[in-house]
Design a protein around this motif. Sequence first.
Motif, PDB file in Angstrom:
ATOM      1  N   ILE A 228     -14.205 -10.661  43.129  1.00 46.24           N
ATOM      2  CA  ILE A 228     -13.844 -12.095  42.338  1.00 46.24           C
ATOM      3  C   ILE A 228     -14.094 -13.274  43.384  1.00 46.24           C
ATOM      4  O   ILE A 228     -14.691 -14.335  43.100  1.00 46.24           O
ATOM      5  N   LEU A 229     -13.607 -12.839  44.782  1.00 46.27           N
ATOM      6  CA  LEU A 229     -13.770 -13.779  45.920  1.00 46.27           C
ATOM      7  C   LEU A 229     -15.063 -14.124  46.036  1.00 46.27           C
ATOM      8  O   LEU A 229     -15.677 -15.123  46.391  1.00 46.27           O
ATOM      9  N   ILE A 230     -16.031 -13.005  46.230  1.00 45.72           N
ATOM     10  CA  ILE A 230     -17.503 -13.170  46.143  1.00 45.72           C
ATOM     11  C   ILE A 230     -17.996 -14.035  45.056  1.00 45.72           C
ATOM     12  O   ILE A 230     -18.633 -14.902  45.463  1.00 45.72           O
ATOM     13  N   GLY A 231     -17.604 -13.678  43.840  1.00 45.33           N
ATOM     14  CA  GLY A 231     -18.127 -14.348  42.883  1.00 45.33           C
ATOM     15  C   GLY A 231     -17.728 -16.218  43.177  1.00 45.33           C
ATOM     16  O   GLY A 231     -18.549 -17.026  43.129  1.00 45.33           O
ATOM     17  N   VAL A 232     -16.684 -16.150  43.641  1.00 48.14           N
ATOM     18  CA  VAL A 232     -16.168 -17.636  43.763  1.00 48.14           C
ATOM     19  C   VAL A 232     -17.161 -18.215  45.011  1.00 48.14           C
ATOM     20  O   VAL A 232     -17.505 -19.187  44.662  1.00 48.14           O
ATOM     21  N   ALA A 233     -17.221 -17.415  45.997  1.00 48.26           N
ATOM     22  CA  ALA A 233     -18.135 -17.951  46.944  1.00 48.26           C
ATOM     23  C   ALA A 233     -19.504 -18.267  46.455  1.00 48.26           C
ATOM     24  O   ALA A 233     -20.496 -19.261  46.897  1.00 48.26           O
ATOM     25  N   ILE A 234     -20.132 -17.482  45.640  1.00 52.48           N
ATOM     26  CA  ILE A 234     -21.395 -17.574  45.273  1.00 52.48           C
ATOM     27  C   ILE A 234     -21.584 -18.805  44.381  1.00 52.48           C
ATOM     28  O   ILE A 234     -22.448 -19.584  44.482  1.00 52.48           O
ATOM     29  N   SER A 235     -20.413 -18.898  43.362  1.00 55.48           N
ATOM     30  CA  SER A 235     -20.562 -20.000  42.463  1.00 55.48           C
ATOM     31  C   SER A 235     -20.667 -21.400  43.621  1.00 55.48           C
ATOM     32  O   SER A 235     -20.993 -22.210  42.972  1.00 55.48           O
ATOM     33  N   GLN A 236     -19.558 -21.447  44.527  1.00 58.50           N
ATOM     34  CA  GLN A 236     -19.619 -22.659  45.321  1.00 58.50           C
ATOM     35  C   GLN A 236     -20.840 -22.748  45.879  1.00 58.50           C
ATOM     36  O   GLN A 236     -21.532 -24.003  45.927  1.00 58.50           O
TER      37      GLN A 236
ATOM     38  N   ALA B 252     -11.013 -14.316  52.039  1.00 62.59           N
ATOM     39  CA  ALA B 252      -9.837 -15.525  51.816  1.00 62.59           C
ATOM     40  C   ALA B 252     -10.130 -16.634  52.817  1.00 62.59           C
ATOM     41  O   ALA B 252     -10.663 -16.494  53.852  1.00 62.59           O
ATOM     42  N   ASP B 253      -9.961 -17.872  52.221  1.00 66.49           N
ATOM     43  CA  ASP B 253     -10.346 -19.149  52.757  1.00 66.49           C
ATOM     44  C   ASP B 253      -9.718 -19.923  51.953  1.00 66.49           C
ATOM     45  O   ASP B 253      -9.675 -20.162  50.701  1.00 66.49           O
ATOM     46  N   PRO B 254      -9.210 -21.173  52.474  1.00 67.97           N
ATOM     47  CA  PRO B 254      -8.385 -22.046  51.676  1.00 67.97           C
ATOM     48  C   PRO B 254      -9.400 -22.605  50.417  1.00 67.97           C
ATOM     49  O   PRO B 254      -8.757 -23.187  49.388  1.00 67.97           O
ATOM     50  N   TYR B 255     -10.495 -22.627  50.740  1.00 65.73           N
ATOM     51  CA  TYR B 255     -11.521 -23.218  49.723  1.00 65.73           C
ATOM     52  C   TYR B 255     -11.674 -22.290  48.460  1.00 65.73           C
ATOM     53  O   TYR B 255     -11.513 -22.630  47.363  1.00 65.73           O
ATOM     54  N   THR B 256     -11.844 -21.070  49.023  1.00 66.68           N
ATOM     55  CA  THR B 256     -12.023 -19.893  47.726  1.00 66.68           C
ATOM     56  C   THR B 256     -10.779 -19.894  47.035  1.00 66.68           C
ATOM     57  O   THR B 256     -10.761 -19.335  45.912  1.00 66.68           O
TER      58      THR B 256
END
Lengths: 330, 364
Positions: free
Chosen positions: B178-186, A82-86
């Motif tokens: 999903i969070l991993i997916g978001v981080a990867i997409s970022q 969790a992170d404000p950006y994600t």
Amino acid sequence: MLLLVAAIATLAVSMGVGQYHLGLSEAVDIIVRWFTDGPDDSLKEKIVFTQRVPRGLMALVVGGGLAVAGAVMQSMLHNPLADPYTTGVSSGASLGAALYVVLGIGILPLGDTVGLVSNAFVMSLIPAAIVVLLSVYRRVTATTMILVGIGVMYVFSAFTQTLKVIATPQQMEMLYMWQLGSLTQCTVQDVCAVFAVVAVCTALLYSLRTDLNLLSVGDKAAVTMGTDPWKVRVLCLVIVSFMTSVMVSFTGVIGFVGLVAPQMIRLVMGSDNRFLIPASAMFGALFLLVCDCLSRVVSSVGLPVGILTAAIGSPIFLYMLVKRSRRHTI
Amino acid sequence: MRYEEDEDGIRVIEEYNASLSRKVTFIVLMTVAIVIVICLSGSAGGRHIDVMSIPGIIWDHIMGATYQWGTQEWWDDYVLVQVRMPRILISCVAGATLAICGAAVQSLMSNPIASPYTMGISSGAGFGATLAIILGFSLGNVTGMYGITFNSFVFGMIPVVVILMISRVVRMTPVTLILIGVAISQFFGSLTSLIYIGAEEGGITAAYLWEIGSIVNVKWADLPFMAAMLVIGGTLLYLASWKFNVIAMGEDSAKTMGVDANKFRLITMCLLALMTMSVVSFVGIIGFVGLIAPHVVRSVIGSDNRFVMPASLVGGALLLLCADSVARLGTSDLLPVGTVISLIGAPVFIYLILRRNSQFKGAW
């Protein structure tokens, strides 16, 4: 303490690095002389005070702020990712920026100079606002909080996409630059404003440290100890989002600092929020400053610092995630 | 046979047959719908062609009919076969591929909100393709179209490897995935933006259209590779669909049934990445098809993968076909199809979260 020293040392080095080369000792010398003898209007001094100092300080402040935000989010939502950006802030800010750049709409009537900043700020508060509103109607769990944030993020990026489709190439370039995050255009006033917000918010979050500790043990334990997990969560979310929104609207999206710094600290000193929050702040500040210096060394044009934090941060983060959570469910 | 004499047993069998025929009917109905939409979509546009005559024109074309240049028939034939059909067919194939990948990855990860898009596979593939398109940089010594495809496959595999690596050492919750997916997409997103900034000004908009997925400039030549991937991958997935069912019941029961969950997951994910990139490298990153189609299908016919897979395939084709028709006719190609889908898909995502599909309760 070690981290603090390291941060100050790097700050000094960062003064020397850049397009116009100055020696380390020379830079320090200029600053010291400025304090003792007053300003003398030389070119070197101008560079140091209009370019290097604000930029270095901004890196420290924003890095620290992002790391604190990440640490708090992770503790309260039980998730190391969790992170404000994600969880939505960055997408809101991007949409705000796109609204301003492409359509020229300023949400707050503040004039042109701060149009982008104020837009980004207002929009980036929306994901958090939605989560808070939702939690008024039903008690949302940590999981729902994260997922709703991501859902809002997808909606926002759909709108941002739509706007980008009708943008001209120049507008696109401006947006892309902003989205990458950069510390190049900050002034001393910006630094002061951001610093004030970050300091106050961090102090508030730090005052919640014991509640956060209870929350990270588990909701049930928190209730037994007389803490209402829902209240703490909403309160933290509001503070964190506000703080992040301020930072993101000045610097653009600088990712991975909030993920990497707290993770690193947890590995070394454990998850006690009493120490985690200040240590993360120090480490985050150091991390962003180092990345910023590197970005100036690597290319004279100035690689956006957001790229470097992502490129350096993500592998470290991944490694630590795997190493740390071998035993846990995440 | 004693079981059948039992009245309850007979009822159960009848119910099973009824539900079986309902599933088959659903799939058939959707297929019919696709044909109808193809005809409707083929008839509309700058030149109006009568809906009823469309099957006839196509049939004649296949039979090798030729017309004199400039006649009414020649124009009808040209517009339909050379301009509209590639686009229509590619949107069907792309939608079908993305949807079946989504269905597969959802049951593989026991996660209702997983899809190649939310897991970052698409953005990895997108970055690889951008590298090839704008910088002309390709891993390995292949260039041209195959360079793009190869690149997007390699980079599309990065998220897969990362996710599998993490899921090997920890029990991953859907949220984490999903969070991993978001981080990867970022991560890939910021790299892609960096490339765009270095690119020539005019190139940005063109490349950007590709980044959000657009089926505007497709040719017949783009179709064979995609279609082949869909046929091969779809067949393999369908043949393995009982294994998906077994894995959905838990790794221990999978082991009892002789399915090695980890190995199966690895192989299937590679196949899925391959299929995703076959779509992404031609039409760009189109999100949410893999999320919406399987979800709608499951809510109608349940979660038996032997039916979910083919039904998602048909449903995805229908969905993307409709979305592309909306983009083409409704907004005159102002909005790319990727945006149309996101505008529909993102709210669906939120709805999925708030509703928490009951079949996946254990996973949440």
